[in-house]
Write a protein that holds these residues in place. Structure first.
Motif, short mmCIF file in Angstrom:
data_model
loop_
_atom_site.label_atom_id
_atom_site.label_comp_id
_atom_site.label_asym_id
_atom_site.label_seq_id
_atom_site.Cartn_x
_atom_site.Cartn_y
_atom_site.Cartn_z
N TYR A 154 -7.05 -7.16 2.25
CA TYR A 154 -5.97 -7.00 1.28
C TYR A 154 -4.61 -7.10 1.99
N LEU A 155 -4.51 -6.43 3.15
CA LEU A 155 -3.24 -6.42 3.87
C LEU A 155 -2.86 -7.81 4.36
N LEU A 156 -3.83 -8.58 4.82
CA LEU A 156 -3.53 -9.94 5.28
C LEU A 156 -2.91 -10.77 4.16
N LEU A 157 -3.47 -10.66 2.97
CA LEU A 157 -2.94 -11.43 1.84
C LEU A 157 -1.61 -10.85 1.35
N LYS A 158 -1.46 -9.57 1.47
CA LYS A 158 -0.18 -8.92 1.09
C LYS A 158 0.96 -9.44 1.97
N LEU A 159 0.66 -9.68 3.23
CA LEU A 159 1.67 -10.18 4.16
C LEU A 159 2.08 -11.62 3.86
N THR A 160 1.30 -12.32 3.02
CA THR A 160 1.67 -13.68 2.60
C THR A 160 2.43 -13.67 1.28
N ASP A 161 2.80 -12.47 0.83
CA ASP A 161 3.61 -12.30 -0.40
C ASP A 161 2.84 -12.65 -1.67
N LYS A 162 1.52 -12.59 -1.62
CA LYS A 162 0.75 -12.76 -2.85
C LYS A 162 0.89 -11.51 -3.73
N SER A 163 0.79 -11.70 -5.02
CA SER A 163 0.85 -10.58 -5.95
C SER A 163 -0.45 -9.80 -5.89
N ASN A 168 -1.79 -0.23 9.29
CA ASN A 168 -0.50 0.30 8.86
C ASN A 168 0.43 -0.89 8.61
N LEU A 169 1.00 -0.97 7.42
CA LEU A 169 1.79 -2.14 7.02
C LEU A 169 2.93 -2.41 7.99
N GLU A 170 3.72 -1.39 8.30
CA GLU A 170 4.88 -1.60 9.17
C GLU A 170 4.45 -1.98 10.58
N LYS A 171 3.42 -1.32 11.09
CA LYS A 171 2.96 -1.66 12.43
C LYS A 171 2.39 -3.07 12.46
N ARG A 172 1.72 -3.45 11.39
CA ARG A 172 1.15 -4.80 11.32
C ARG A 172 2.26 -5.85 11.32
N LYS A 173 3.32 -5.60 10.57
CA LYS A 173 4.46 -6.51 10.57
C LYS A 173 5.06 -6.60 11.97
N GLN A 174 5.20 -5.46 12.60
CA GLN A 174 5.79 -5.44 13.94
C GLN A 174 4.90 -6.20 14.93
N GLU A 175 3.58 -6.00 14.80
CA GLU A 175 2.65 -6.71 15.69
C GLU A 175 2.77 -8.22 15.49
N ARG A 176 2.83 -8.65 14.23
CA ARG A 176 2.94 -10.08 13.96
C ARG A 176 4.25 -10.64 14.49
N GLU A 177 5.35 -9.94 14.25
CA GLU A 177 6.65 -10.40 14.72
C GLU A 177 6.68 -10.46 16.24
N GLU A 200 -5.64 1.62 -5.34
CA GLU A 200 -4.35 1.48 -4.67
C GLU A 200 -4.56 1.82 -3.19
N PHE A 201 -4.22 0.89 -2.33
CA PHE A 201 -4.44 1.09 -0.90
C PHE A 201 -3.24 1.76 -0.25
N ASP A 202 -3.53 2.67 0.68
CA ASP A 202 -2.50 3.37 1.42
C ASP A 202 -2.32 2.69 2.77
N PHE A 203 -1.18 2.01 2.94
CA PHE A 203 -0.93 1.30 4.19
C PHE A 203 0.04 2.05 5.10
N ASP A 204 0.17 3.36 4.86
CA ASP A 204 1.05 4.19 5.70
C ASP A 204 0.27 4.96 6.75
N THR A 205 -1.04 5.04 6.59
CA THR A 205 -1.84 5.78 7.56
C THR A 205 -1.97 5.00 8.86
N ASP A 206 -2.21 5.72 9.95
CA ASP A 206 -2.28 5.10 11.27
C ASP A 206 -3.75 4.93 11.66
#
Length: 703
Positions: free
Chosen positions: A175-184, A622-631, A138-144
């Motif tokens: 993993y994070l890149l694919l997670k951002l594409t809504d893959k399971s 970091n998942l949230e930062k990555r989303k913000q960067e992409r947006e 299980e990956f932790d995407f909350d760390t900076d």
């Protein structure tokens, strides 16, 4: 994944994509370790290669300890360009050979190259086995933390612990890149499992000839970038490709990292006509037909990606593309292309007339994508064979009938072609004399003259170039500049001023009947008639566009081992009586004009944005930062595109962000071309009329 084919060997692989087609899937056959050993034919080949390189190459170099160190470093860089599989310790275990590579090549001890490769491929398997073992966590995407995806300029990892840390972040990023594409999670793990296993499969498919080719190219590129060895298989693929019809999507690709990058779009091909695929885009997925599954190709060997993309005329291929300048976290796009024959008529010179707002001037433009000649028709004795010079003659006559006041020759993106055509085309604009000088490895200089002393066009002339104008384009532009026959505008050109010859090694071998491959070697260098070379520096325009501020990082200047600029004695020639004394005046007017031009400002902002993204080699994990960067990236790109299109008086079309000059994009103003036409017009207008003309320019629209 090993960089088995260097930049210098790019054509032999990538041309298969432009031409020909083959089965999309082939049986996978792994190579046993005991099959990876030097054969007697390899020693015969290396004997011939070193003799040619040390005797006939333009840059004559000794095969000594200094060269050995370069070969040693180049070989490891070729195997692991992103420094993701080997550690400093792995390399040091072979350090005794750092100054013995030259002896190994002379004495037939090529086994060291194979020992290094076998160790490398074992390291690949170990790293991939580690990656596969981490997929179920299980990956932790909350760390900076941040991941550096481009490690080509980084030092080698010191040890296994440091390399595991790199892989931990790589796996997490993938993993994070694919997670951002809504893959399971299950789909993500399966995709990554296939991707990582493919790395091992690709590496273990490499044969002895592939290893030998990589090792030899570690030597040839230590001499200079345009010298390369092609194995028999690579040579055969090239020959097959050149015999077949021009079929495919029309793109030249390279695969130096985990990404397959577009190096060049072939004029007249499906990619060119669509206007959607650009140089420096990276292909990360390939799908067959309109409904086929998108296959993840990150980490694939270049030739395997080519096998997926190429196909028969009329079939559909879909490409998932990471646009140029964008890091792994950037937005992607999907492009659908119909494979087709390359439309050769689209590679021919073509013309148009520009009418400039606020003036009564009409400027003719001739766009020359390449310097071409129908050699087959010429050899048959056909009187009406096609060539650049013949076509340009006709176009100039047509433009004369349209009463143009001046002529712009557009050589942007023209990578060269026939030297004969470069000489003949230059001859249309001068009344005889030398055009270019050629110096061979012995120091002998030959002057290439205008083959036809007729001055076909003597009116006002401008030549528009960019950083991708190379070779024959540079010969033409340099001669026009030296003769002061016209004004050169744009960006410093590519800077390739060398001549290569391809040698069949088997012709020099009398000990066997096996094919030994070919050697492309640099045998001469071009020099301008003013004495300086186009090599390295390129042709520096009389008026340099502001888009050229990063030109020093492109073309020949970007190669570490490129031949330096040099000079010879100038040839004897008579410059034309051109109004070069007005160049400073029109340069000032150009700078004033673009300073007030919203389109130029918007274009430069888009260019700077892409360069900033290209310079940042890291992404957040970091998942949230990555989303913000992409947006943020998507919003900034959309805003810049909208500003640019608004400045042109156009509405932004979906996914239409190119400033191309393609047939399907003909309604979009080409601001760089139009500015070149205005600069030429400034040379035509009497000096005392220029202030009035500048005032009219400011009142006129940007287009």
């Amino acid at each position: 994944m090993p960089k088995i084919f260097q930049k210098t060997a790019l054509l032999a692989l990538s041309v298969c994509l432009v031409l020909a087609h083959a089965p999309l899937h082939a049986e996978v056959r792994l190579v046993d370790a005991d099959q990876l050993q030097a054969r007697e034919k390899h020693q015969r080949a290396i004997d011939i290669i070193t003799h040619i390189a040390t005797t006939y190459h333009y840059r004559q170099t000794e095969l000594d300890d200094a060269m050995s160190k370069k070969i040693f470093d180049n070989y490891f860089d070729s195997l692991d360009p992103n420094r993701s599989f080997l550690t400093h310790s792995d390399i040091e275990r072979f350090s005794d050979y750092r100054t013995r590579m030259d002896d190994a090549m002379r004495d037939g001890e090529l086994g060291i190259a194979f020992d290094i490769f076998k160790h490398y491929r074992q390291c690949v398997k170990e790293r991939v086995d580690y990656a596969l073992s981490q997929l179920d966590q299980e990956f932790d995407f909350d760390t900076d933390e941040r991941y550096r995806y481009d490690r080509q300029e980084m030092p080698w990892p010191e040890n296994d612990a440091e390399l595991r840390d790199i892989w931990d972040k790589r796996i997490k990023n993938d993993y994070l890149l694919l997670k951002l594409t809504d893959k399971s999670p299950d789909d993500i793990r399966e995709t990554l499992r296939k991707r990582y296993e493919r790395i091992v499969t690709s590496t273990f498919q490499l044969k002895a000839d592939d290893v030998f080719q990589t090792f030899v190219n570690a030597y040839t590129t230590a001499i200079e970038p345009h010298t390369a060895y092609f194995s028999p298989r690579t040579s055969e693929n090239f020959d097959i490709s050149m015999r077949l019809s021009l079929e495919g999507i029309g793109a030249v690709l390279s695969g130096e990292t985990d990404y397959t990058e577009v190096q060049r779009i072939v004029t007249g091909g499906p990619a060119d006509m669509s206007g959607e695929l650009e140089a420096e885009d990276r292909i990360i997925g390939v799908a067959q037909g309109e409904e086929g599954e998108m296959v993840d190709v990150i980490g694939w060997r270049l030739d395997d990606v080519v096998d997926l993309i190429r196909g028969p005329k009329g079939s559909i291929v879909r490409l998932e593309v990471l646009p140029k300048g964008m890091g792994p976290g950037g937005p992607t796009k999907t492009i659908e292309l119909e494979r087709n024959k390359i439309k050769l008529e689209q590679q021919a010179a073509k013309s148009e007339v520009l009418e400039l707002d606020g003036t009564s001037s009409r400027v003719g433009v001739i766009d020359i994508p390449t310097f071409y000649m129908d050699f087959a028709a010429h050899q048959r004795g056909d009187k009406d064979y096609r060539s650049t010079t013949r076509d340009v003659r006709k176009l100039i006559d047509e433009l004369r009938d349209k009463n143009v006041d001046g002529l712009v020759i557009d050589l942007r993106g023209n990578g060269g072609g026939s030297l004969t055509e470069a000489l003949e085309l230059t001859g249309l604009f001068i009344s005889g004399g030398p055009i270019v000088q050629t110096k061979d490895s012995s120091g002998r200089i030959e002057v290439n003259e205008d083959p036809d002393p007729e001055l076909f066009y003597q009116g006002p002339l401008a030549v528009l170039v960019d950083r991708n104008s190379a070779s024959a384009s540079e010969i033409f532009a340099g001669a026009i500049q030296d003769y002061k026959r016209g004004i050169v505008i744009g960006e410093p050109t590519f800077g390739k001023g060398t001549v290569q010859n391809i040698i069949d090694l088997s012709r020099f071998d009398n000990q066997g009947d096996e094919e030994l491959g070919r050697l492309k070697t640099t045998i001469a260098q071009f020099f301008r008639i003013s004495g300086g070379s186009n090599q390295h520096r390129g042709v520096v325009p009389d008026i340099v566009y502001p888009t050229a501020h990063r030109a020093e990082d492109s073309g020949e200047r970007s190669y570490e081992n490129a031949l330096p600029w040099d000079s010879v004695r100038p040839a004897k020639f008579e410059p034309a009586a051109a109004p070069t004394d007005k160049f400073d005046v029109v340069r000032d007017r150009h700078e004033q004009r673009i300073a007030d031009n919203e389109s130029f400002a918007a274009l430069l902002e888009r260019t700077r944005f892409l360069e900033q993204q290209r310079e940042d080699k890291t992404v957040s994990l970091n998942l949230e930062k990555r989303k913000q960067e992409r947006e943020r990236l998507e919003a900034e790109q959309e805003e810049l595109d909208e500003q640019y299109h608004n400045s042109l008086g156009m509405e932004l079309e979906p996914e239409d962000d190119s400033d191309s000059k393609e047939e399907g994009d003909s309604d979009k103003p080409d601001i760089l071309l139009r500015e070149a036409a205005r600069i030429l017009n400034d040379l035509i207008v009497p000096t005392d009329e220029l202030p009035k003309q500048l005032h009219a320019d400011k009142k006129a629209s940007a287009n």
